[in-house]
Design a protein around this motif. Structure first.
Motif: not given
Length: 412
Positions: A259, A261, A266, A273, A275, A325, A339-342
């Motif tokens: 996962q 985060f 977001n 960002n 992550i 991704y 996949n990474l979050p949009r």
């Protein structure tokens, strides 16, 4: 003449009142005031339990001491006069419950474990009636091990092997039975029952070999629903006494859950960002991984690798309209695509770092939010406002230092 003077004075009075109302009518301040009023009207309690031992045997007494605290002040609570303590088995069934009086936020007592209990993992859950208003997420909940003195003469060790059978997951378990000196129980009859998520999956009989081992296999036909469980093995000793052992099945495959985060909840386009990465294997333990971040066109953006127990970080600056991704590589050489979050086209990012005597919070915003008003940063602990800053949004980056000496221990 009097009327001519009256209307301009009245207009001026209304204008001053309107300006004064606008200055005081800060919706953020009103929100904080409502929060403060709510917490005063509905204070939250917290419960902590001290046990006299980390594990118990059937027939033991469990001695407890309870602390009921006000969550905001960390002082003994004066709201509740009683506390409820429950013993819950692996099927989420309450086996015992006691009600104890609370005096000045303290309580103590015990309850006896009956001989009718099966060995296994149990939960100690504690709460007050007042705490039920906020839901069970706020209850004290701790898992303990309860054993059987007869079972303590039999010890087991289990090795699992996982494989795929079409879409199903196949598990082979090798279970070895020994006494406390390591001597195997050979040529002994064993009856077993496999349960996943409290549903019976398989059962059968076997006889231990010269090494005290049996081999059993079962198939998990619904791996998306059934993740773990146990094997209930009943060993018959030479004197015909039956010993029941509960052997945990923590997983039915070698799958690793990966996962990503975003630090601020977001991903936001056009900003760096940070992550967080978390990789957990099927047994619930962290598993180190590595890989690369790739966009939809296959262009490599960044590399990453976890540093400790399957946890790590990476930085990515998502571009407008792009999807990303991760190509993840596991320790056995296999790979997976995650996949990474949009990313959101507009928003804020908060990064927090410890720097000497301060906690440094950095706020980044997308260009469309620059000059749109004040940016407020609020720090809370147990509902109490610890720090509040207001900054102009004329720049895309705002930095705020919060002195550590002004912050309590705990989660903020």
């Amino acid at each position: 003449m009097k009327y001519r003077l009256f209307f301009p004075v009245l207009a001026l009075f209304v204008l001053v009142c309107a300006l004064g109302y606008k200055a005081d009518d800060d919706p953020f301040a009103a929100l904080l005031k409502k929060l403060e009023s709510y917490l005063e009207k509905y204070p939250q309690e917290k419960v902590h339990i001290h046990l006299d031992k980390p594990y118990y045997a059937i027939g033991d007494d469990i001695w407890v001491k309870a602390y009921v605290m006000n969550a905001q002040t960390s002082a003994p609570s004066t709201i509740s006069s009683a506390i409820y303590i429950e013993l819950i088995n692996e099927k989420d069934s309450i086996k015992q419950q006691i009600k104890l009086p609370v005096i000045s936020g303290l309580s103590w007592g015990d309850f006896k474990l009956p001989d009718s209990l099966n060995e296994g993992n149990y939960r100690i859950r504690a709460y007050t009636q007042w705490m039920k208003n906020a839901g069970s997420d706020f209850f004290f909940d701790k898992t303990i091990k309860i054993g059987n003195s007869w079972s303590n003469s039999v010890f087991t060790s289990t090795n699992y092997a996982f494989s795929k059978q079409d879409a199903d997951e196949k598990v082979n378990a090798n279970i070895k039975f020994t006494d406390k000196e390591g001597k195997p129980y050979s040529a002994n009859s064993v009856e077993y029952q496999v349960r996943l998520n409290f549903r019976d999956i398989a059962k059968g009989k076997a006889t231990t070999n010269e090494q005290g081992e049996i081999d059993i296999s079962f198939i998990n036909k619904q791996p998306e629903l059934y993740k773990s469980g146990n094997i209930i093995a009943t060993l018959t000793l030479p004197d015909k006494k039956k010993i029941i052992k509960s052997i945990p099945v923590k997983a039915t495959s070698n799958n690793v859950d990966v996962q990503f985060f975003p630090e601020s909840g977001n991903m936001v386009e056009g900003l760096p960002n940070k992550i967080g990465i978390k990789a957990v294997n099927s047994s619930g333990l962290g598993e180190d991984i590595s890989g690369v971040i790739v966009d939809a066109e296959g262009l490599e953006i960044n590399k990453f690798a976890t540093q400790h127990l399957g946890m790590g970080t990476l930085v990515i600056n998502p571009q407008p309209g792009k999807l990303y991704y991760a190509k993840v590589k596991f320790k056995d050489g296999s790979e997976a695509k995650v996949n990474l979050p949009r990313a959101m086209p507009s928003g804020y990012i908060i990064t927090v770092n410890s720097t000497g005597d301060n906690i440094t919070a950095k706020i980044l915003m997308t260009a469309d939010l620059v000059g749109k008003g004040e940016v407020k940063l609020l720090t809370q602990h147990n509902g109490n406002v610890l720090f509040l800053s207001k900054s102009s949004s004329q720049k895309q980056i705002i930095t705020t230092n919060i002195p550590k000496k002004d912050l309590p221990a705990g989660i903020i």
